[in-house]
Design an enzyme around this catalytic site. Structure first.
Site, PDB file in Angstrom:
ATOM      1  N   HIS A  31       0.839  -1.205   0.000  1.00 43.80           N
ATOM      2  CA  HIS A  31       0.000   0.000   0.000  1.00 43.80           C
ATOM      3  C   HIS A  31       0.875   1.257   0.000  1.00 43.80           C
ATOM      4  CE1 HIS A  31      -2.938  -2.809   2.063  1.00 43.80           C
ATOM      5  NE2 HIS A  31      -3.689  -2.308   1.107  1.00 43.80           N
ATOM      6  N   GLN A  85     -18.580  -5.789  -1.179  1.00 44.95           N
ATOM      7  CA  GLN A  85     -17.744  -6.657  -2.021  1.00 44.95           C
ATOM      8  C   GLN A  85     -17.405  -7.988  -1.358  1.00 44.95           C
ATOM      9  OE1 GLN A  85     -14.619  -3.487  -2.066  1.00 44.95           O
ATOM     10  NE2 GLN A  85     -13.171  -5.166  -2.094  1.00 44.95           N
TER      11      GLN A  85
HETATM   12  O1  PAF Z   1      -8.394  -3.366  -3.488  1.00 49.20           O
HETATM   13  C1  PAF Z   1      -9.003  -2.978  -2.467  1.00 49.20           C
HETATM   14  O2  PAF Z   1      -8.428  -2.791  -1.397  1.00 49.20           O
HETATM   15  C2  PAF Z   1     -10.496  -2.731  -2.555  1.00 49.20           C
HETATM   16  O3  PAF Z   1     -11.095  -3.606  -3.451  1.00 49.20           O
HETATM   17  C3  PAF Z   1     -10.857  -1.277  -2.891  1.00 49.20           C
HETATM   18  C4  PAF Z   1     -10.339  -0.870  -4.247  1.00 49.20           C
HETATM   19  C5  PAF Z   1     -10.274  -0.356  -1.832  1.00 49.20           C
HETATM   20  C6  PAF Z   1     -12.373  -1.102  -2.902  1.00 49.20           C
HETATM   21  O4  PAF Z   1     -12.944  -1.437  -1.676  1.00 49.20           O
END
Ligand code: PAF
Length: 279
Positions: free
Chosen positions: A33, A57
């Protein structure tokens, strides 16, 4: 760094900014990240990050409740990276009413590979990403190639909706032994962590075979799945696809040298890992 949870406050804080670079995350931040934050800095200023574990999701049997949440440690890391605003909405902030409008990716991209094994996943991703982009209104947003299909879907969504945000792709950040960094790696036991680099080794073996001219791609995919299964993995797929649209390459594509990528998802114990490698 300002930590903001309300959409209105975020808009006030960012009003007039024309070069905002945005990195959306679900927290539990690792070096991968942070490499996205550093790439963001090369493409804009100020940098805005978000932390939001997006319920939409996650499938009913997935790890929404136990997804690692490490907010204070994340804040410390983002401070060090010079992030200007951390947008960290609660569910009530981002979804004050049930999110009934959804973005649905096209079936031929959203229902294959990850979409086949995680039904509804990409609609959850695109819905939250569209909403986050609407909140932050960045000129660029950075997504990692580790989530190759997600990156392509988000990129295509922005293009088709003519959103004024350019999507920047970041290379996958790997541990020294090749394992792609992922928030879910914390679930691995030490024995599983020692085994985990085999996933990337498998991708390399497939990639080398394709480069060496092996053209029976289904055989290569099957062998790779078998190798993983023999070592105790439960592979969902190992699949060689065209980079441009993630569809299977034809014989002509192989002759013409169409750019390919091999993608995989496999469970090791209770942890599902994904990875990919451009061939
Ligand atoms: O890749 C991720 O961490 C997630 O899918 C995102 C893009 C932050 C969307 O919730």
């Amino acid at each position: 760094m300002k930590i903001i949870s309300s959409i209105d406050e975020l808009r006030d804080q960012l009003r007039g900014q024309l070069r905002t670079a945005f990195v959306p995350t679900m927290g539990n931040l690792h070096e991968g990240h942070l490499s996205l934050m550093r790439l963001a800095r090369r493409h804009g200023d100020p940098i805005v990050a978000s932390i939001f574990v997006n319920r939409l999701q996650f499938g009913p049997n997935e790890d929404f409740d136990k997804y690692p949440r490490t907010f204070q440690a994340d804040v410390d890391k983002l401070e060090k990276e010079g992030v200007y605003v951390l947008f960290a909405p609660t569910e009530k902030d981002l979804y004050p009413e049930p999110q009934e409008f959804r973005v649905r990716p096209p079936d031929d991209l959203g229902d294959i590979l990850e979409g086949e094994f995680r039904p509804g996943f990409f609609a959850g991703v695109t819905t939250v990403v569209l909403k986050l982009l609407s909140c932050v209104q960045p000129s660029v947003a950075v997504f990692g190639k580790k989530d190759y299909q997600q990156l392509m879907i988000v990129h295509n969504m922005c293009k088709q909706f003519a959103l004024p945000t350019k999507i920047i792709a970041a290379e996958t950040y790997r541990a020294e032994d090749g394992l792609a960094l992922s928030s879910r790696n914390v679930y691995l036991s030490s024995q599983e962590r020692a085994e985990a680099p085999v996933l990337f080794q498998t991708l390399n073996a497939v990639s080398n075979a394709v480069r060496d001219g092996h053209s029976l791609l289904p055989d290569l995919e099957r062998n790779a799945m078998r190798t993983l299964a023999d070592r105790g993995w439960q592979p969902d797929y190992v699949s060689i696809r065209k980079r441009v649209n993630l569809l299977p390459p034809s014989a002509d594509d192989l002759v013409q040298g169409t750019p390919l990528v091999v993608l995989t998802a496999a469970k090791l114990g209770g942890t599902r890992l994904i990875d990919n490698l451009e061939i």
